[in-house]
Motif scaffolding. Structure first.
Motif, PDB file in Angstrom:
ATOM      1  N   TYR A 121      34.222  39.292  40.225  1.00 52.93           N
ATOM      2  CA  TYR A 121      35.633  39.091  40.532  1.00 52.93           C
ATOM      3  C   TYR A 121      36.427  39.290  39.262  1.00 52.93           C
ATOM      4  O   TYR A 121      35.932  38.998  38.173  1.00 52.93           O
ATOM      5  N   THR A 124      39.274  38.275  36.689  1.00 52.51           N
ATOM      6  CA  THR A 124      40.130  37.151  36.330  1.00 52.51           C
ATOM      7  C   THR A 124      41.207  37.714  35.422  1.00 52.51           C
ATOM      8  O   THR A 124      40.935  38.578  34.599  1.00 52.51           O
ATOM      9  N   ARG A 125      42.386  37.241  35.588  1.00 45.98           N
ATOM     10  CA  ARG A 125      43.466  37.685  34.717  1.00 45.98           C
ATOM     11  C   ARG A 125      44.100  36.441  34.120  1.00 45.98           C
ATOM     12  O   ARG A 125      44.438  35.512  34.839  1.00 45.98           O
ATOM     13  N   ASP A 148      37.185  38.796  49.564  1.00 46.33           N
ATOM     14  CA  ASP A 148      37.473  37.491  50.152  1.00 46.33           C
ATOM     15  C   ASP A 148      36.378  37.032  51.117  1.00 46.33           C
ATOM     16  O   ASP A 148      36.428  35.938  51.630  1.00 46.33           O
ATOM     17  N   ASN A 153      51.476  32.517  34.040  1.00 46.34           N
ATOM     18  CA  ASN A 153      50.615  32.337  35.193  1.00 46.34           C
ATOM     19  C   ASN A 153      49.615  31.231  34.924  1.00 46.34           C
ATOM     20  O   ASN A 153      49.321  30.909  33.790  1.00 46.34           O
ATOM     21  N   SER A 155      43.616  30.584  44.311  1.00 48.42           N
ATOM     22  CA  SER A 155      43.489  29.907  43.028  1.00 48.42           C
ATOM     23  C   SER A 155      42.371  28.871  43.085  1.00 48.42           C
ATOM     24  O   SER A 155      42.153  28.229  44.104  1.00 48.42           O
ATOM     25  N   TYR A 178      40.897  37.335  41.950  1.00 42.27           N
ATOM     26  CA  TYR A 178      41.335  38.637  42.449  1.00 42.27           C
ATOM     27  C   TYR A 178      40.135  39.401  42.986  1.00 42.27           C
ATOM     28  O   TYR A 178      39.052  39.345  42.417  1.00 42.27           O
ATOM     29  N   ASN A 237      40.645  39.372  29.342  1.00 45.40           N
ATOM     30  CA  ASN A 237      40.693  39.991  30.663  1.00 45.40           C
ATOM     31  C   ASN A 237      39.796  41.208  30.698  1.00 45.40           C
ATOM     32  O   ASN A 237      39.907  42.108  29.889  1.00 45.40           O
ATOM     33  N   SER A 297      43.022  32.076  38.725  1.00 51.69           N
ATOM     34  CA  SER A 297      43.351  32.919  39.868  1.00 51.69           C
ATOM     35  C   SER A 297      42.198  33.864  40.174  1.00 51.69           C
ATOM     36  O   SER A 297      41.576  34.401  39.271  1.00 51.69           O
ATOM     37  N   VAL A 337      43.435  42.661  45.267  1.00 48.16           N
ATOM     38  CA  VAL A 337      44.596  41.798  45.495  1.00 48.16           C
ATOM     39  C   VAL A 337      44.259  40.369  45.106  1.00 48.16           C
ATOM     40  O   VAL A 337      43.107  40.012  44.884  1.00 48.16           O
ATOM     41  N   TYR A 338      45.288  39.561  45.048  1.00 52.81           N
ATOM     42  CA  TYR A 338      45.155  38.141  44.734  1.00 52.81           C
ATOM     43  C   TYR A 338      44.540  37.414  45.928  1.00 52.81           C
ATOM     44  O   TYR A 338      44.970  37.590  47.059  1.00 52.81           O
TER      45      TYR A 338
END
Lengths: 1092, 559
Positions: free
Chosen positions: A830, A832-833, A1009, A838, A928, A844, A820, A842, A924-925
């Motif tokens: 972006y 990534t975690r 986004d 999880n 996916s 973020y 991470n 995803s 924020v998220y």
């Protein structure tokens, strides 16, 4: 001829160590006469057969019909055969024979086998209705008449749970496949490809020659689609367990066509396909581009001097003026209409003793990007020879030659980035094109240095060379020997031995001429030629024993298989690079030039496995399967070398129960629970030994370095799978289908390059077992063959859905940390975690809220000067926060070196915590990368001899980061931008969603986004129309079959996605990016098939 | 009969099974490499791995770090042409833990190779009768010196660093370890070298080896440097003297037919070609050709195609293709090449008017940048330089003038603080001697590069206090060793000695044209003298604690 073949076969027996040592038991002579009703027959074949119907001696009758033969054993039989007469077999019960042969008046009726339908599993031949594993098969006759380069294109959307993504539209780039999601981090995730029970993949672990990913996936290209008879996809561990570690990601079994008893049949087919590129982004023209760039240079410092770049000034006194005053559509320059011609010829037939099939195909293809050309020649020979009822010899030979002329640079990508005011050809002072391609000079303005490094894509296409040639030769010989039981009512023991050679040679020759570089002559980039080659050879031998006992109570049936396989392979590669070749006419790396590098490598791999599997069935109603595989690999140290992979599965055919009999419409209902374990191994050899490698010398001292940390603890990655399946069939199997629910738990996940403290002298351990993950999901598959029949009209359909969920259940904390990254405060990235509990993939980032209209804040808009939409801090009620009577300004990463005060025309990012500072706390998220649902459906409509066939595939609920659009709207450097930036913010008061141009400054394209888009789509893969000419009209011409077809491939795609093609690969732990690779082409195909 | 055949066939089949079940069959060894079990059998193996320690030092990641860590933050360097972000951030005093130059893998790679030699060489000595005790000890001394050199670079850059003395062999070992504090590590290195220095080879009988490999002189020079950082000036002087004496002997040996050098003279190469007044002689021998008589230890780049090249010089300083490298000299130094004055105290010009070095090390201003030409020039003749066409400049780590100035620094700092208060005391008399001794050393270095200025252009009376002498030595080190990766370390050593950064910041700030106050604040902390640990390293080694000045508390930003 026949005798010679027999000697060859005899030699093979010795090789197998299995030749029947038939003892000589004295010799008797028998004689006799052969006649028909009219008199003696001349040249009648008289052969002595042993109990396995093997020919042991032979004679022909003389002019009087007499024969005399020295027999090997009186227990044998004599067989008399003559053209036009019925063959006669008699026991040797006397010394003198008098044989009367009868005319063969009536042709023998074709033998109809009462066997149950068999589906190949790579192991036991289990009747379809007794299968207890999760698998799905497709008969290739369904695809007849479609133009596919390789089988993966045909399978797209057809197999529930198999997600196939075409890598790119470049010729020969292949596809990548994922069965039931990603269940591994770095270990290979591609399913195993098995052709005629032989693993197709060549282990290329130790190839160092820069083989791009694209080619690695393109292995399916080596099989001509026309040669394929059927494809079966093995999904759960119960099915793949006999493939052990190789089959951990699922198995795709391909069965090729073989000859069959009957008259020789010659088939020829020709296909023509035309392809074109779907339209991508609209780009700026030269005039729009220079305008945008001038703004971009002006905006950060508000200085005209910064924007004074001579290449953008249209200054006629500038020496290169004519080269920079154009409107070039680079994309238009590099795309073209592609064509593909495919010829295919096959001959098949067979008789009592032998079956054969010979086929050859040639494809010539040009790409949708200029100067791409792929030629492929493939041939396959399959021969079955029945030595006796006991012995059958089969031989296969396949050869594929591919010649792929590729581009040296990613042309489409260059075309999107290259400045459009530049000319393709150098222009003279009047602005007329000369014949020289134009390259940006080294002496151009420093600001344009990034453009200087972008080669002219048209020049690169025609002047540079990048040729791949590939030869793949796969000869195989198989011996089948019935050790026990020739009759179905005896215990049967059958041996099968196979030897397979897989030879692959690949060559790459490339040349990059001086014209494409403007650097000085002594540079190693000038007139550079590279010649590289690699070759590999794999020898596999496999021995199987199949035992099928017979019980007096026929309700019970058992089959079992014991198999061992040994593989030994090696590879070698070499590469030579020369530069400074005297002229562009000399393109060979062996020419006199400056030698800049010679490298060579060698690799070796070995594996052994044993498999035992057994199938038990009671009344064909209750079934149980068990298998155990023991795998040995050279990749682990002695203590971890062997892995055991068991599997167990059951099937209950509920519809066979007496209490279900009343439901006549239900032809099949069965339940299949299964459990199994498979393994996976790392993609590298020699991990468990400390290696010492030669290094560069110091002064004149030869040097050797310790090159790795040995991995004493590395072990198998294991995947435990539960699968619950339900099969159903209605109305006499007019509608069939199956549902599978599965759960896969992968433990000891293999991961490459696991970071360790570099104070060890190494940055990472090459492989480690780091954690575990879980995949679960379901698949649904329906087939309706001729579901509706209305007179001549028949309608069939197929439908499949799948869903997969993936969760990390456990992972080493330090590994997670190192995977991470922290927020780097830079544009275009972006976060990534990867977190325990999880899923992967995803996305973020920030929330994009448009563009600040004004720099200055005022409560009421003063047109052109100030307004409420300005970069000021607002509290959670939307009120502006005032400080000393002034509105508090909005900042990016305040207090860090990256701090930036937002201005009018800058992107608005949502200040989630209302602290007036856009930083990592506002991330924020955003969604996916993994789809919720994917699958496909298709229809088949027949009206008499006319049929229409369609296939669709879809994906739903995934997000894509459209990096192609990001790069085309960032207005941050000199790359060309999309036409949408014409709507950019230019002055206070502009209302727009595109921020202002800012050269190398600002934060207008942070990962937000704005560039995250819904990747759901529905694609029409093909619509095909075919017509078969009635046989009676063809008879006079001596033609058996003649059919025509046309099809449209990739006809349309329904999606909200703004990029060219939302079908992008996903998986691994990263997120899905669209990097504007060559999209899949749209095409139409017309073809004809003719058989005699 | 029939069953017999079947049994025979079956057993043959089984035989195949059992043959292939042999586990050893899966034991394959690399085709391109040697495995540990077959290695370390004779002396050659040991020598080959020793050679690889040097090879690792030749890597561009190592040489560029020697430059960046040792000099980039100092007042000698500003932005040149096309500087990459990572380097530029360091120049702008904005070093983040994500900066690639906070990565130290390449140095630990050398250390690991040295550790490997030190671990396995004694075992080889037991196996190979040709590998005698003295060769073993000599090789151990060589490996220990290279290891110490690497640690020395690391600790001067990061202060506390993990100390590993065992080779990294397999994944059972633990690789995360706590950093060893600066002073403790300094003692470890000194002890280590003290223990092995006498076994080191004095001369290899080969010009390239004598300066390209570790010799006893090189270890002495390194020890002198370590003692200087340790502020153990007696020992520093002792080792400097050993080196100077050895160099003098070498000079006398080479020039047997000429008059011997007197003990108060130094075997420095004169700037002017003997017998004429063409300058550039010392540059050409020391930096142009390399392996000069003045050199003690340098990284040897063999000029031959396909060999490792010193791209650091061509990228950062310049080459015939791109005469402006990533870096340039600041204006206040660069303009001295057009003629400075004779005053050398801080705050004024760096180079004197006729100092040949200003035109040998710095090129004519082009595009607003003074290009760095040291190493990049292949040769200089009367201050006209010719660029190299190939990247094979040797990289010098220790040379005689460096050691002489080290000695001067040690001598000066032996003067007690009280000496100047009472001019009549014996301490004051002692101070006078020390000052004049160090002045002699500085003047020897200075004069050889100022052939036209005359022997007494440097006036002792201007430097007759400890502070002034320290300033002179620092300035002379700046002039003499400019662009050799030394200046920042000199400044850090000064700051450590003084216990604060004030002087250092005053000096460094002069190259900044903007944000001076921010940078000043940033650099005032003692912790700011050192680099942050790399972010990735912190993630995998929980024992490391980030240098406090680099910890950003983003969550508590208030205005």
């Amino acid at each position: 001829m026949l005798m010679r073949r027999r000697t060859i076969l005899l030699g093979l027996f010795i090789y197998f160590g299995l030749s029947m040592a038939t003892a000589q038991s004295g010799s008797e002579i028998v004689s006799g006469k052969v006649r028909d009703e009219l008199g003696p027959l001349v040249m009648v074949n008289v052969i002595e057969l042993d109990e396995a119907n093997r020919v042991v001696s032979h004679d022909v009758t003389d002019i009087n019909g007499n024969f005399s033969i020295r027999i090997k054993s009186p227990r044998n039989k004599l067989r008399f055969s003559y053209v036009g007469y019925e063959t006669l077999t008699v026991p040797i019960d006397r010394k003198v024979f008098d044989i009367v042969m009868a005319d063969a008046m009536v042709l023998q009726a074709a033998e109809i086998t009462g066997r149950k339908a068999i589906t190949q599993t790579g192991g036991l031949s289990i009747p379809e209705r007794e299968l207890s594993m999760a698998l799905q098969s497709i008969d290739m006759s369904e695809f007849e008449g479609l133009s596919f380069t390789s089988i993966d294109e045909a399978l797209q959307g057809r197999i529930a749970g198999l997600d196939i993504v075409v890598n790119s539209g470049n010729l020969g780039s292949g596809s990548s496949m994922r069965l039931r999601g990603v269940s591994s981090i770095n270990a290979n995730s591609e399913p195993l490809i098995v052709v005629d029970d032989n693993v197709q993949a060549v282990d290329q672990t130790d190839f160092d020659v820069a083989t791009a990913n694209e080619e690695r996936f393109a292995q399916l290209l080596n099989i001509n689609v026309e040669d394929i008879e059927s494809v079966t996809v093995l999904k759960d561990a119960a099915a793949t367990a006999i493939w052990g570690s190789q089959g951990a990601n699922g198995v795709i079994l391909i069965k090729t066509r073989r000859g069959a008893k009957g008259p020789a049949r010659l088939t020829y087919s020709y296909k023509f396909s035309g392809t074109h590129q779907p339209k991508g982004l609209n780009m700026l023209t030269g005039d729009q581009y220079t305008m945008m760039l001038k703004e971009a240079y002006f905006n950060p410092t508000l200085s005209d001097a910064a924007a004074n770049i001579i290449e953008l000034n249209y200054d006629p006194t500038f020496s290169e003026y004519q080269q920079y005053n154009n409107n070039t559509d680079w994309r238009e320059q590099v795309i073209k209409f592609g064509q593909k011609h495919s010829h295919y010829l096959s001959l098949s037939g067979g008789g009592d003793k032998a079956n054969f099939r010979v086929s050859g195909g040639y494809d010539g293809e040009t790409g949708t990007i200029i100067a791409q050309k792929l030629d492929r020649f493939s041939t396959r020979v399959a021969l079955d020879y029945f030595v006796s009822e006991r012995i059958k010899i089969m031989s296969n030979f396949a050869l594929t030659y591919t010649n792929n002329q590729r581009n040296s640079d990613a042309l489409l990508n260059l075309a999107y980035r290259k400045m459009p005011n530049l000319t393709v050809f150098e222009q003279d002072i009047m602005g007329n094109d000369t014949h020289e391609y134009y390259q940006v000079l080294q002496s151009c303005s420093n600001e344009l240095s990034d453009q200087r490094n972008l080669v002219n894509p048209v020049a690169s296409a025609y002047l540079a060379k990048n040729l791949d040639r590939n030869y793949s030769i796969v000869p195989e010989i198989i011996l089948n020997y019935n050790l026990l039981g020739l009759n179905p009512d005896e215990n049967q023991l059958r041996y099968e031995g196979r030897i397979l050679l897989n030879i692959s040679n690949a060559y790459n020759d490339s040349f990059y001429p001086r014209e494409l570089t403007t650097t000085i002559w002594s540079s190693s980039a000038v007139n550079r030629a590279i010649a590289s080659s690699n070759k590999s050879l794999t020898l596999t031998h496999r021995h199987s024993f199949m035992f099928t006992p017979v019980f007096s109570n026929t309700d019970h049936s058992v089959m079992s298989l014991l198999r061992a396989e040994v593989t030994d392979g090696n590879s070698g590669s070499q590469s030579t690079t020369t530069y400074g070749l005297p002229s562009a006419g000399i393109e060979s790396a062996s020419a006199e030039g400056m030698l800049s590098g010679i490298s060579s490598g060698a690799g070796q791999w070995r594996s052994i496995y044993y498999t035992f599997s057994a199938h038990y069935s009671y009344k064909s109603k209750y079934m149980a399967d068990f298998s155990l595989r023991r795998d040995g690999t050279t990749k682990f140290g002695p203590s971890k070398r062997w892995g055991y992979f068991p599997a167990f599965s059951l099937r209950w055919n509920i519809s066979d129960e007496p209490w279900m009999r009343s439901l006549e419409w239900l032809s099949m209902l069965s339940l299949r629970p299964g459990w199994g374990v498979v393994g996976n191994q790392p993609g590298a050899e020699y991990l468990y030994v400390s290696r010492y490698t030669t290094a560069d010398t110091y002064i004149d001292m030869p040097a050797i370095i310790p090159s790795n940390i040995r991995l004493a603890n590395l072990q198998w990655e294991t995947k435990t799978t539960w699968n619950l399946g339900l099969d159903f069939g209605f109305w006499n199997n007019k509608l069939t289908g199956d549902v599978n629910i599965y759960d896969q738990y992968t433990s000891d996940l293999l991961m490459s390059s696991v970071a360790i403290p570099t104070s060890s002298g190494y940055a990472a351990l090459s492989w480690q077992n780091v954690g575990s993950m879980r995949n679960n999901g379901w698949e649904l598959n329906f087939q309706g063959n001729q579901l509706v029949e209305l007179g001549k009209l028949k309608l069939g359909f197929n439908l499949s859905f799948a869903n997969n969920k993936n969760i990390i259940t456990e992972m080493d904390e330090r590994v997670l940390e190192s995977l991470n990254s922290d927020f780097s405060r830079s544009n275009g990235t972006y976060l990534t975690r990867i977190q325990v509990k999880n899923a992967f993939g995803s996305i973020y980032g920030f929330r994009y809220k448009g563009v600040y209209q004004y720099s200055e804040y005022s409560e009421v808009e003063i047109p052109g000067i100030s307004g409420p939409n300005a970069p000021v801090v607002r509290n959670d009620e939307g009120r502006v926060i005032m400080e000393d009577g002034e509105p508090k300004p909005m900042y990016f990463s305040y207090g860090t070196t990256a701090a930036y005060e937002f201005q009018g025309g800058d992107a608005i990012y949502e200040d989630i915590n209302h602290d007036g500072n856009i930083n990592e706390l506002d991330i924020v998220y955003l969604g996916s990368s993994l789809p919720l649902l994917n699958g496909g459906f298709g229809f088949r409509l027949n009206y008499g001899r006319l049929s229409v066939n369609t296939q669709f595939n879809f994906r739903y609920g995934n997000k894509i980061v459209n990096r192609a659009r990001m790069n085309a709207e960032k207005m941050y450097d000199n790359t060309n931008q999309s036409a949408s930036v014409n709507w950019r913010w230019r002055m206070d008061g502009d209302i727009t969603t595109i921020p202002r141009a800012l050269y190398q400054s600002g934060y207008n394209w942070l990962g937000s986004d704005r560039f995250v888009e819904d990747g759901s789509f529905l694609r029409c893969n093909y619509v095909q129309l075919s017509y078969q000419i009635p046989a009676q009209q063809l008879k006079p011409l001596g033609i058996n079959q003649l059919s025509f077809y046309v099809s449209m491939n990739n006809l349309f795609i329904l999606t909200k996605y703004s990029g060219v093609d939302p079908e992008l690969g996903y998986g691994g732990y990263s997120i899905t990016f669209d990097d504007s690779q060559t999209p899949r082409a749209k095409s139409f195909t017309a073809g004809i098939t003719l058989s005699f | 009969m029939k069953t017999k055949n079947i049994i025979r066939n079956f057993s043959l089949g089984l035989l195949l099974f059992t043959l292939s079940s042999c586990g050893d069959w899966l034991e394959i060894t690399p085709l391109n490499d040697i495995v540990l079990e077959n290695f370390w059998t004779d002396k050659t193996d040991v020598e080959n791995v020793v050679a690889s320690c040097y090879t690792a030092l030749l890597g561009s990641d190592v040489v560029s770090r020697m430059l960046i860590w040792g000099e980039l933050r100092s007042d000698n360097m500003v932005q040149g042409q096309g500087i990459p972000d990572a380097e530029n951030e360091i120049l702008r005093a904005n070093i983040l833990p994500t900066n690639p130059y906070t990565g130290w893998t390449c140095f630990y790679n050398v250390i690991n190779r040295c550790n490997t030699v030190l671990y396995y060489a004694p075992m080889v000595a037991q196996k190979d009768p040709n590998f005698n005790e003295s060769s073993l000890k000599a090789i151990e001394a060589e490996a220990k010196a290279l290891r110490a050199l690497c640690y020395f670079y690391l600790m001067r850059t990061f202060r506390d660093v993990p100390y590993a003395s065992e080779p990294s062999v397999d994944d059972n070992q633990r690789y995360d370890m706590a950093p060893t504090p600066f002073d403790e590590l300094l003692q470890i290195l000194i002890q280590d070298l003290e223990g092995c220095k006498d076994y080191a080879i004095k001369a290899y009988g080969n010009k390239a080896y004598n300066t390209g490999r570790i010799t006893r002189d090189a270890i002495h020079a390194l020890l002198a440097d370590l003692y200087l950082w340790d502020q153990d000036y007696d020992n520093c002087i002792r080792y400097c003297d050993l080196v100077i004496q050895s160099k003098r002997e070498q000079y006398n040996e080479l020039n047997k037919d000429k008059e011997e050098l007197a003990s108060n003279e130094y075997p420095l190469i004169e700037a002017e070609t003997p017998g004429s007044s063409v300058t550039g002689n010392s540059y050409n021998q020391v930096f142009g050709t390399g392996n000069s008589t003045e050199s003690i230890f340098e990284l040897y780049f063999l000029e031959s195609p396909g060999r490792l090249t010193n791209t650091t010089v061509s990228r950062y300083y310049g080459s015939v293709n791109a005469q402006r490298g990533y870096l340039g000299a600041p204006d206040f130094i660069g303009r001295d090449r057009n003629g400075g004055s004779n005053v050398f105290l801080y705050g004024n010009e760096v180079f004197a008017k006729k100092d040949v070095r200003s035109r040998e090390y710095i090129g004519r201003s082009s595009g607003g940048v003074f290009p760095i030409t040291k190493y990049a020039y292949r040769s200089v003749s009367n201050e006209n330089g010719v660029y190299r066409s190939t990247d094979f400049a040797n990289w010098i780590i220790y040379r005689l003038s460096d050691v002489m100035l080290m000695k001067a620094e040690a001598l000066t700092n032996m003067i007690s603080e009280t000496a100047e208060e009472d001019t009549a005391s014996s301490e004051a008399a002692q101070a006078k001697i020390l000052l004049s001794q160090s002045f002699e050393l500085v003047r020897a270095v200075y004069n050889r590069s100022n052939p036209e200025a005359g022997r007494d252009s440097l006036n002792y009376t201007n430097y007759s206090s400890k502070d002034n002498m320290n300033a002179l030595i620092l300035a002379e080190r700046q002039r003499e060793l400019m662009f050799e990766g030394k200046r920042w370390f000199d400044l850090v050593r000064m700051a450590r000695r003084e216990g604060n950064n004030t002087k250092l910041v005053d000096m460094v700030i002069s190259k900044y044209t903007e944000n001076q106050s921010t940078i000043r604040t940033k650099m005032m902390s003692v912790d700011a003298l050192y680099f942050p640990y790399n972010e990735e390293e912190l993630k995998v080694n929980s024992y490391l604690k980030q240098n406090p000045v680099y910890i950003t508390e983003t969550s508590s930003i208030t205005r």
